[in-house]
Design an enzyme around this catalytic site. Sequence first.
Site, short mmCIF file in Angstrom:
data_model
loop_
_atom_site.label_atom_id
_atom_site.label_comp_id
_atom_site.label_asym_id
_atom_site.label_seq_id
_atom_site.Cartn_x
_atom_site.Cartn_y
_atom_site.Cartn_z
N SER A 241 -11.56 -4.33 -7.32
CA SER A 241 -12.06 -3.45 -8.40
C SER A 241 -11.70 -3.75 -9.94
CB SER A 241 -11.79 -1.94 -8.10
OG SER A 241 -10.44 -1.75 -8.00
N HIS A 271 -11.24 -2.72 0.95
CA HIS A 271 -10.54 -2.31 -0.63
C HIS A 271 -10.44 -0.77 -0.36
CE1 HIS A 271 -9.07 -2.14 -4.47
NE2 HIS A 271 -10.18 -2.48 -4.99
N HIS A 318 -2.16 -6.19 3.46
CA HIS A 318 -2.27 -6.34 2.00
C HIS A 318 -2.40 -7.95 1.52
CE1 HIS A 318 -2.23 -5.50 -2.30
NE2 HIS A 318 -2.58 -4.53 -2.03
N ARG A 327 3.20 2.95 -2.89
CA ARG A 327 2.28 4.20 -3.03
C ARG A 327 2.28 4.94 -1.59
NH1 ARG A 327 -2.70 0.61 -4.89
NH2 ARG A 327 -2.15 -0.39 -3.13
N ASP A 373 -3.58 3.18 1.48
CA ASP A 373 -4.70 4.00 2.01
C ASP A 373 -4.22 4.82 3.52
OD1 ASP A 373 -6.66 3.41 0.05
OD2 ASP A 373 -6.44 1.51 0.94
N ARG A 419 -15.61 -17.69 -16.11
CA ARG A 419 -16.48 -18.55 -15.76
C ARG A 419 -15.81 -19.66 -14.91
NH1 ARG A 419 -19.70 -22.11 -13.00
NH2 ARG A 419 -21.86 -22.01 -13.60
N1 HAX Z 1 -5.54 -5.20 11.20
C1 HAX Z 1 -5.96 -6.37 11.90
N2 HAX Z 1 -5.89 -7.75 11.36
C2 HAX Z 1 -5.42 -7.78 10.14
C3 HAX Z 1 -4.92 -6.71 9.47
C4 HAX Z 1 -5.09 -5.32 9.95
N3 HAX Z 1 -4.55 -4.41 9.22
N4 HAX Z 1 -4.85 -7.24 8.21
C5 HAX Z 1 -4.99 -8.53 8.24
N5 HAX Z 1 -5.40 -8.82 9.57
C6 HAX Z 1 -5.88 -10.29 9.83
C7 HAX Z 1 -6.87 -10.59 9.21
O1 HAX Z 1 -8.31 -9.92 9.63
C8 HAX Z 1 -6.85 -12.05 9.01
O2 HAX Z 1 -7.57 -12.36 10.65
P1 HAX Z 1 -8.61 -13.66 10.54
O3 HAX Z 1 -7.59 -14.86 10.60
O4 HAX Z 1 -9.11 -13.60 12.05
O5 HAX Z 1 -9.62 -13.51 9.70
C9 HAX Z 1 -5.48 -12.44 9.54
O6 HAX Z 1 -4.92 -11.22 9.72
C10 HAX Z 1 -4.77 -12.76 7.97
O7 HAX Z 1 -5.10 -11.95 7.10
P2 HAX Z 1 -3.75 -11.80 5.96
O8 HAX Z 1 -3.93 -13.02 5.03
O9 HAX Z 1 -2.91 -11.25 6.57
O10 HAX Z 1 -4.80 -10.73 4.91
P3 HAX Z 1 -5.68 -10.88 3.73
O11 HAX Z 1 -5.09 -11.13 2.52
O12 HAX Z 1 -6.78 -11.84 4.21
O13 HAX Z 1 -6.44 -9.50 3.92
C11 HAX Z 1 -6.46 -7.17 3.78
C12 HAX Z 1 -5.86 -8.55 3.37
C13 HAX Z 1 -6.07 -5.90 3.10
C14 HAX Z 1 -8.04 -7.20 3.45
C15 HAX Z 1 -6.30 -7.06 5.44
O14 HAX Z 1 -4.81 -6.96 5.29
C16 HAX Z 1 -7.12 -5.96 5.96
O15 HAX Z 1 -8.35 -6.25 6.42
N6 HAX Z 1 -6.49 -4.64 6.53
C17 HAX Z 1 -7.38 -3.54 6.67
C18 HAX Z 1 -8.10 -3.01 5.67
C19 HAX Z 1 -7.28 -2.09 4.46
O16 HAX Z 1 -6.44 -1.42 4.68
N7 HAX Z 1 -7.58 -2.42 3.38
C20 HAX Z 1 -6.90 -1.95 1.99
C21 HAX Z 1 -5.96 -2.61 1.40
C22 HAX Z 1 -5.28 -2.21 0.17
C23 HAX Z 1 -6.40 -1.87 -0.71
O17 HAX Z 1 -7.19 -2.61 -1.23
N8 HAX Z 1 -6.59 -0.48 -1.00
O18 HAX Z 1 -7.68 -0.03 -1.85
#
Ligand code: HAX
Length: 438
Positions: A241, A271, A318, A327, A373, A419
């Site tokens: 965001s 997010h 994260h 938080r 969250d 860019r």
């Molecule tokens: N549950 C299951 N699997 C998860 C996970 C979770 N909570 N968090 C990460 N993973 C998985 C990823 O999906 C990824 O799997 P693949 O390789 O099979 O695609 C692997 O672990 C590696 O991911 P990562 O490097 O640890 O995490 P990223 O930096 O790619 O992604 C995310 C970060 C927040 C998107 C991720 O942890 C997630 O999807 N969490 C759940 C959704 C969530 O809570 N989002 C809110 C985040 C905070 C925020 O922005 N708030 O607004």
Amino acid sequence: MDPLKQKFQEKAQALAIEMKAFRKEHANVKVDEVTLGQVFGGMRGVKSMIWETSQLDPIEGIRFRGYSIPELKKILPKAPNGKEPLPEGLFWLMLVGEIPTEEEVKWLSDQWKRRSAVPEHTFKVLDSLPITTHPMTQFISAITSLQTESVFARRYAEGLNKSEYWDATYEDAMNLIASLPRIAAYIYRRTYHNGDHIQPDISLDWAANFAHMLGVKKPDFKSLMRLYLTIHADHEGGNASAHTTHLIGSTLSDAYHSFAGAMGALAGPLHGLANQEVIKWVFNMLDVLGTRQPTKEQIAEFVNNTLAAGKVIPGYGHAVLRQPDPRFTAQKNFAQDYIQNSDIVEVVWKTFEVVPPILQSLGKVKNPWPNVDAHSGALLVHYGVTEYSYYTVMFGVSRALGVLAALCWSRALGFPLERPKSVTFDWVKNNVGAEAKA
Ligand code: HAX
């Protein structure tokens, strides 16, 4: 000129001069190397943006102008007899880098009251949308409809001098922030309370007035809103965001367009929408298990089933953090201080004990800990705001503080159009592959 704007202008002018000289002298110094893994992997960790309002440390978590959340809880001004910081104080700090006095925060509260009028057509736009429209879609539509009020867009069309971009952006940021609680509360009341709207109470601060217009009567809810709207405000510049605001703003699109775009990013389940997904997941778990007081073993089984179905555990993980999110901890502390015997809060705490080892055992999750969250929904449910589809709007109201303060800085510092360079996979194979062979 108002005192905050005056202060901002002085700080911005000084920093712009310092930054220009520094940049000229060191423009060719390398700050980072980008790996192919980062090119394919969502640009994680690539240092490529200046963001003055806050910085995120993987272990310590967020610091706003150098201050952690526990520090801010102590030193930011509070409402009379209140224990939680006022978001007005955080905005002041992010904008000018100084902890404001009580009088300065009072002044800012008054300013936002004066600027909070919402044009009639914005309510009409909202009323024209089906009641089933997701609250984030309503929020984005309302913000876009408010763009008619943009001082920047009007003055740019009249031939605005570059040196005054910051001034018009400041006006837009202040006006937009001022109007958000009214708009957000209007969406809540039309969607879940038959359009029984509650008029603003001008005696209240920005967060307490939002709590009042939502219609939640318990006095502690005002305290929760002050804390909530403070801690969700900013998380450095690379999150989706914030980065969206920065990117759109870099085209000299105004604060309204920039913030509406940012809210589109916040509406994604990886997010901000994660806050609705958490409570949806918890409610679903309680339904499936047939109890409001599940054991850790029952929660673990449900977590494993969620993972086996190819879904993420919302509220965990994260892109930057590698420890429990401060938080999350701030909200846990709030619950310990204000809430007794809440099943839903207990479920969130038990889940916190169960999920990290399971995610760790997968071997691929870089951060098994809860993020912001994971906790917010349980507090809202406790106070009666059970309509989880609405939660991301509340996050959005807060996020405006950080990203719009940062947008003021971007215009004051004259940051250019963003860019970056993209390449095709053929380019990668021909160049990176060839280099590896050599
Ligand atoms: N549950 C299951 N699997 C998860 C996970 C979770 N909570 N968090 C990460 N993973 C998985 C990823 O999906 C990824 O799997 P693949 O390789 O099979 O695609 C692997 O672990 C590696 O991911 P990562 O490097 O640890 O995490 P990223 O930096 O790619 O992604 C995310 C970060 C927040 C998107 C991720 O942890 C997630 O999807 N969490 C759940 C959704 C969530 O809570 N989002 C809110 C985040 C905070 C925020 O922005 N708030 O607004």
